[in-house]
Design an enzyme around this catalytic site. Structure first.
Site, PDB file in Angstrom:
ATOM      1  N   SER A  35      71.577   8.390 -46.240  1.00 31.53           N
ATOM      2  CA  SER A  35      70.620   9.499 -46.251  1.00 31.53           C
ATOM      3  C   SER A  35      69.389   9.246 -47.111  1.00 31.53           C
ATOM      4  CB  SER A  35      71.308  10.763 -46.766  1.00 31.53           C
ATOM      5  OG  SER A  35      71.846  10.533 -48.056  1.00 31.53           O
ATOM      6  N   ASP A 324      67.834  18.367 -53.311  1.00 30.86           N
ATOM      7  CA  ASP A 324      69.067  19.126 -53.099  1.00 30.86           C
ATOM      8  C   ASP A 324      70.145  18.542 -54.007  1.00 30.86           C
ATOM      9  OD1 ASP A 324      69.935  16.782 -51.943  1.00 30.86           O
ATOM     10  OD2 ASP A 324      69.919  17.518 -49.889  1.00 30.86           O
ATOM     11  N   HIS A 327      69.961  14.488 -53.309  1.00 26.72           N
ATOM     12  CA  HIS A 327      68.800  13.662 -52.975  1.00 26.72           C
ATOM     13  C   HIS A 327      67.568  13.936 -53.822  1.00 26.72           C
ATOM     14  CE1 HIS A 327      71.351  14.032 -49.315  1.00 26.72           C
ATOM     15  NE2 HIS A 327      71.228  12.712 -49.380  1.00 26.72           N
TER      16      HIS A 327
END
Ligand SMILES: *[C@@H]1O[C@H](CO)[C@@H](O)[C@H](O)[C@H]1NC(C)=O
Ligand SMILES: *[C@@H]1O[C@H](CO)[C@@H](O)[C@H](O)[C@H]1NC(C)=O
Ligand SMILES: *[C@@H]1O[C@H](CO)[C@@H](O)[C@H](O)[C@H]1NC(C)=O
Length: 361
Positions: A35, A324, A327
């Protein structure tokens, strides 16, 4: 024939534009990982639970469009390619392969295979997120793209182009989280062996220049902090795993560079980069390096940045290290990219990404 001439012209014109930058760009940029560098792959996986194609993700994108990036804006993949003078980030493979009109042009500049939630091990992420593209599958997808490039340029030119291309890999965090939570009955040594096989396979497919991004201090992300008694302290066990991982990968890359002819690498120390920010936030312009900008619960770290959960959203996003609970913000990714591109050996060894790209192979 006419078609391939047109493609040559397209790449030639691009070269002219890009040459205005200090460092000549890599022939193409291929991106692999999780991610941290996913630019929309998982949005195209119907069954995947690891996705960010909903607001407030992308709140700082033009029109605040959620693009599948786990960020308020651009992520590290975007920021690195920008530093090399690219106007567009290489598209997700799953997007490119379904857009035939632009496919050939796309693949000559690069492709992004990264998939959120995945890891170095084939199974990492599959229990939790149902569907992710493992690194092994990402490399299989690249093998197909290489075949497609060969069909356009022929084998000899393809070999040259790939040897001058940059292969960015940002992966490992999900494996380490699962290692700690013992989803997997495996060790750090297994992880190193698995990583070695992936790198060797890429080398066999023509990759020569590897830009590797290691694992940040995952024990300091809001998700980890809120699970411990004192959230103001990072989770030591996770951070130790990240440090061991760096040492293992550093040794592995050094060994491979001695054994694989023409193999060059640059290893970014995400642990060191992030820790230097956490230890002195103000020096980098951050005010909050513990909580997530978007999320809810303690430190906004107990729930994801998901509109269904009615998350809090900070307004001063450039002052947050975390977007978040896992991240970094766009601003933090930008700093990371600048460091990888041009910093000294404390943060990126044995050379930085711009030097790696400039080397003649
Ligand atoms: C690209 O390669 C794959 C695998 O060989 C093949 O199935 C596909 O048709 C190719 N695509 C194009 C546009 O040539
Ligand atoms: C886990 O690994 C240990 C040591 O290699 C082995 O003895 C054990 O049987 C494994 N357990 C499972 C469930 O695979
Ligand atoms: C890394 O990158 C910059 C910019 O390309 C270069 O000028 C510099 O010498 C490099 N830094 C170090 C310490 O190697």
């Amino acid at each position: 024939m006419a078609k391939s001439k047109m493609i040559l012209c397209v790449s030639f014109c691009l070269l002219l534009v890009i040459n205005a930058y200090e460092v000549a760009p890599p022939a193409a940029i291929f991106i692999f990982g999780d991610s941290t560098v996913d630019v929309g792959t998982n949005s195209l996986l119907p069954a995947s639970g690891a996705r960010a194609d909903f607001s407030p993700n992308g709140v700082d994108f033009p029109y605040s469009v959620p693009t599948g990036r786990f960020s308020n804006g651009l992520n590290s993949a975007d920021q690195i390619v920008k530093l090399f003078g690219y106007h567009n980030s290489p598209p997700p493979f799953l997007y490119a392969v379904n857009h035939m009109s632009t496919f050939k042009r796309d693949i000559l500049q690069g492709v992004n295979f990264a998939s959120a939630g995945c890891g170095i091990f084939k199974d990492t992420g599959t229990k939790r997120w149902s569907e992710v593209v493992s690194l092994e599958n990402q490399i299989q997808q690249f093998a197909a793209v290489r075949g497609n490039i060969t069909a356009i340029l022929g084998p000899k030119t393809t070999g040259t182009v790939l040897s001058k291309s940059l292969f960015i890999i940002s992966i490992g965090s999900n494996d380490l989280f699962e290692l700690k939570e013992s989803f997997l009955n495996t060790t750090m040594e297994d992880l190193q062996i698995a990583y070695q096989n992936h790198l060797k396979n890429l080398y066999k497919l023509g990759a020569r220049k590897f830009g590797i991004i290691s694992v940040p201090p995952i024990g300091c992300c809001p998700y980890a902090r809120v699970q411990s008694k004192d959230p103001s302290v990072c989770v030591k066990e996770l951070n130790e795993l990240a440090q061991i991982f760096f040492i293992e990968i550093q040794a592995l890359l050094y060994k491979l560079s001695l054994n694989l002819k023409g193999m060059k690498y640059s290893l970014g120390n995400s642990y060191e980069m992030t820790m230097s920010i956490i230890e002195d936030p103000l020096a980098f312009g951050f005010k909050d390096v513990q909580s997530a900008c978007c999320g809810s619960g303690k430190l906004n770290g107990e729930n994801p940045c998901l509109f269904l959960e009615e998350p809090n959203l900070c307004s001063n996003r450039h002052q947050f290290l975390f977007w978040d609970f896992f991240h970094p913000t766009e601003f933090a990714s930008q700093l990371a990219a600048q460091t990888l591109y041009g910093a000294g050996t404390r943060f990126v060894t044995p050379m930085n990404f711009s030097q790696l790209v400039a080397i003649n192979v």
